[in-house]
Design a protein around this motif. Structure first.
Motif, PDB file in Angstrom:
ATOM      1  N   ASP A 201       0.833  -1.215   0.000  1.00  0.00           N
ATOM      2  CA  ASP A 201       0.000   0.000   0.000  1.00  0.00           C
ATOM      3  C   ASP A 201       0.860   1.255   0.000  1.00  0.00           C
ATOM      4  O   ASP A 201       0.514   2.260  -0.633  1.00  0.00           O
ATOM      5  N   VAL A 202       1.994   1.217   0.708  1.00  0.00           N
ATOM      6  CA  VAL A 202       2.914   2.357   0.710  1.00  0.00           C
ATOM      7  C   VAL A 202       3.492   2.552  -0.683  1.00  0.00           C
ATOM      8  O   VAL A 202       3.567   3.684  -1.192  1.00  0.00           O
TER       9      VAL A 202
ATOM     10  N   VAL B 135       3.041   5.976  -2.863  1.00  0.00           N
ATOM     11  CA  VAL B 135       4.192   6.783  -3.263  1.00  0.00           C
ATOM     12  C   VAL B 135       4.299   6.848  -4.786  1.00  0.00           C
ATOM     13  O   VAL B 135       4.619   7.905  -5.348  1.00  0.00           O
ATOM     14  N   THR B 136       4.020   5.740  -5.447  1.00  0.00           N
ATOM     15  CA  THR B 136       4.059   5.735  -6.916  1.00  0.00           C
ATOM     16  C   THR B 136       3.028   6.708  -7.481  1.00  0.00           C
ATOM     17  O   THR B 136       3.305   7.455  -8.430  1.00  0.00           O
ATOM     18  N   ALA B 137       1.836   6.725  -6.896  1.00  0.00           N
ATOM     19  CA  ALA B 137       0.789   7.650  -7.350  1.00  0.00           C
ATOM     20  C   ALA B 137       1.207   9.100  -7.106  1.00  0.00           C
ATOM     21  O   ALA B 137       0.999   9.966  -7.974  1.00  0.00           O
ATOM     22  N   ARG B 138       1.815   9.377  -5.950  1.00  0.00           N
ATOM     23  CA  ARG B 138       2.276  10.745  -5.660  1.00  0.00           C
ATOM     24  C   ARG B 138       3.388  11.166  -6.616  1.00  0.00           C
ATOM     25  O   ARG B 138       3.439  12.315  -7.069  1.00  0.00           O
ATOM     26  N   PHE B 139       4.262  10.232  -6.938  1.00  0.00           N
ATOM     27  CA  PHE B 139       5.352  10.532  -7.881  1.00  0.00           C
ATOM     28  C   PHE B 139       4.797  10.858  -9.263  1.00  0.00           C
ATOM     29  O   PHE B 139       5.256  11.793  -9.927  1.00  0.00           O
ATOM     30  N   LEU B 140       3.780  10.114  -9.685  1.00  0.00           N
ATOM     31  CA  LEU B 140       3.162  10.362 -10.988  1.00  0.00           C
ATOM     32  C   LEU B 140       2.498  11.739 -11.005  1.00  0.00           C
ATOM     33  O   LEU B 140       2.684  12.512 -11.959  1.00  0.00           O
TER      34      LEU B 140
ATOM     35  N   GLY C  74       4.293  -5.459  -8.351  1.00  0.00           N
ATOM     36  CA  GLY C  74       4.004  -4.223  -7.631  1.00  0.00           C
ATOM     37  C   GLY C  74       3.528  -3.113  -8.547  1.00  0.00           C
ATOM     38  O   GLY C  74       3.482  -3.261  -9.769  1.00  0.00           O
ATOM     39  N   PRO C  75       3.180  -1.962  -7.966  1.00  0.00           N
ATOM     40  CA  PRO C  75       2.692  -0.839  -8.768  1.00  0.00           C
ATOM     41  C   PRO C  75       3.810  -0.241  -9.616  1.00  0.00           C
ATOM     42  O   PRO C  75       4.981  -0.233  -9.221  1.00  0.00           O
TER      43      PRO C  75
ATOM     44  N   ALA D   2       9.322   1.765 -12.624  1.00  0.00           N
ATOM     45  CA  ALA D   2       9.042   1.143 -11.325  1.00  0.00           C
ATOM     46  C   ALA D   2       9.922   1.796 -10.266  1.00  0.00           C
ATOM     47  O   ALA D   2      11.075   2.151 -10.536  1.00  0.00           O
ATOM     48  N   LEU D   3       9.382   1.955  -9.070  1.00  0.00           N
ATOM     49  CA  LEU D   3      10.092   2.638  -7.993  1.00  0.00           C
ATOM     50  C   LEU D   3      10.446   1.662  -6.878  1.00  0.00           C
ATOM     51  O   LEU D   3       9.687   0.739  -6.574  1.00  0.00           O
ATOM     52  N   ASP D   4      11.599   1.892  -6.266  1.00  0.00           N
ATOM     53  CA  ASP D   4      12.006   1.144  -5.082  1.00  0.00           C
ATOM     54  C   ASP D   4      11.891   2.089  -3.894  1.00  0.00           C
ATOM     55  O   ASP D   4      12.570   3.120  -3.843  1.00  0.00           O
ATOM     56  N   ILE D   5      11.022   1.752  -2.944  1.00  0.00           N
ATOM     57  CA  ILE D   5      10.681   2.650  -1.846  1.00  0.00           C
ATOM     58  C   ILE D   5      11.381   2.197  -0.566  1.00  0.00           C
ATOM     59  O   ILE D   5      11.334   1.016  -0.206  1.00  0.00           O
ATOM     60  N   ASP D   6      12.005   3.142   0.130  1.00  0.00           N
ATOM     61  CA  ASP D   6      12.631   2.833   1.410  1.00  0.00           C
ATOM     62  C   ASP D   6      11.549   2.446   2.414  1.00  0.00           C
ATOM     63  O   ASP D   6      10.577   3.180   2.601  1.00  0.00           O
ATOM     64  N   PRO D   7      11.690   1.279   3.069  1.00  0.00           N
ATOM     65  CA  PRO D   7      10.636   0.834   3.987  1.00  0.00           C
ATOM     66  C   PRO D   7      10.555   1.651   5.271  1.00  0.00           C
ATOM     67  O   PRO D   7       9.557   1.549   5.987  1.00  0.00           O
TER      68      PRO D   7
END
Length: 309
Positions: free
Chosen positions: A182-183, A187-192, A259-260, A275-280
């Motif tokens: 979900d995170v 974050v992917t949606a916010r980046f877009l 993933g998204p 595709a994004l790699d998000i810091d957990p």
């Protein structure tokens, strides 16, 4: 009218039974092969070879169909991976796996979705083929070292040593695994949205200071041929790309490699997958992986979403 002899009918029934049994394990053979090769087309070829071996085998002598098919698939994939590693030494620019459309409803195994993420598959490329096979079978698909030893025809002790090296290497390179699904989606949606709106402040908040950007063009599109590291450098590169292309592209959210992700299309044809790699921990973007190779993007027109096995 077609006349069927008793022998023909028996053979047809046997083939139907073989097909039914094989289909129960097809997704597993594909998933393992894709994890090893990073190529949808090559993984499909491995599945086809496994089917041919199964169809011509003395099936009454095979006690464990799943183990037999995985062994056939892994060894075929390892041979292909050895060849691919030599070819990738001369690959033009950065290599990323072929995007694999995945079923969003199949998000049931966090480790499997992590294993086919772009970030993890880049790290897997740094392992030897045997290390990669042992890690994938053990960590992702839950095989014991004894079971893996039967697959790769090595002793359990040697496989355990290989697995230990692979796990250490992955932990050093990858650290903690990816953020919650979900995170990542948020974050992917916010980046877009920030990219579309040209909101520099929002992008600065999203990107980690040492964010790294990988772009795979296959030498067919003009892009950076090395990893771009640092927030400012990534933003400059993004601004240049936006000036050239963004007004011609239609973005959408998709589910790629477990993933998204963002799909950029031009004239209804895929132009790029991001595709994004998000810091957990702090939920910043620590990696951006873009595939713009037209050859690798063709798979998006051909593949239906896959559910992880």
């Amino acid at each position: 009218m077609v006349h069927v002899t008793p022998g023909d009918a028996t053979n047809s029934a046997a083939l139907d039974d073989a097909t039914t049994e094989f289909e129960q394990h097809r997704d597993l053979v594909f998933a393992v092969s894709y994890n090893l090769l990073g190529s949808v087309a090559e993984a499909e070829d491995v599945v086809q070879e496994a089917w041919l071996a199964w169809a011509s085998a003395r099936r009454a002598d095979i006690g464990n169909v799943r183990a037999y098919l995985v062994r056939i698939g892994v060894n075929d994939a390892l041979a292909r991976l050895n060849r691919a590693r030599r070819e990738r030494e001369t690959y033009p620019g950065l290599w990323l796996p072929e995007p694999l459309p995945t079923d969003v409803d199949g998000e049931v195994n966090a480790m499997q979705s992590e294993a086919i993420s772009f970030a993890m598959m880049v790290v897997l490329e740094s392992l030897t083929p045997l290390e990669r096979a042992v890690f994938v079978l053990n960590e992702v698909f839950g095989y014991s070292y004894r079971e893996i030893a039967d697959v790769v025809e090595r002793s359990p002790d040697s496989v355990r040593q290989v697995g230990h090296r692979a796990h250490q290497h992955i932990r050093q390179r990858r650290g903690r695994y990816q953020a919650d699904f979900d995170v990542r989606r948020a974050v992917t949606a916010r980046f877009l949205v920030a990219s579309q709106g040209g909101d520099l402040n929002a992008l600065l908040e999203l990107l980690a200071p040492d964010v790294a950007m990988w772009t795979d063009s296959g030498g067919l599109v003009k892009t950076a041929r090395r990893v771009i590291v640092g927030r400012e450098k990534v933003l400059r590169l993004r601004d240049g790309a936006e000036a050239l292309f963004m007004d011609q592209l239609t973005p959408s959210m998709v589910h790629i490699n477990g993933g998204p992700a963002i799909l950029l299309s031009r004239n209804a044809a895929p132009f790029a997958v991001v595709a994004l790699d998000i810091d957990p921990d702090d939920h910043t973007i620590r990696g951006i992986y873009s595939v713009v190779s037209p050859v690798k993007l063709r798979i998006l027109d051909l593949s239906a979403p896959r559910r992880l096995p």
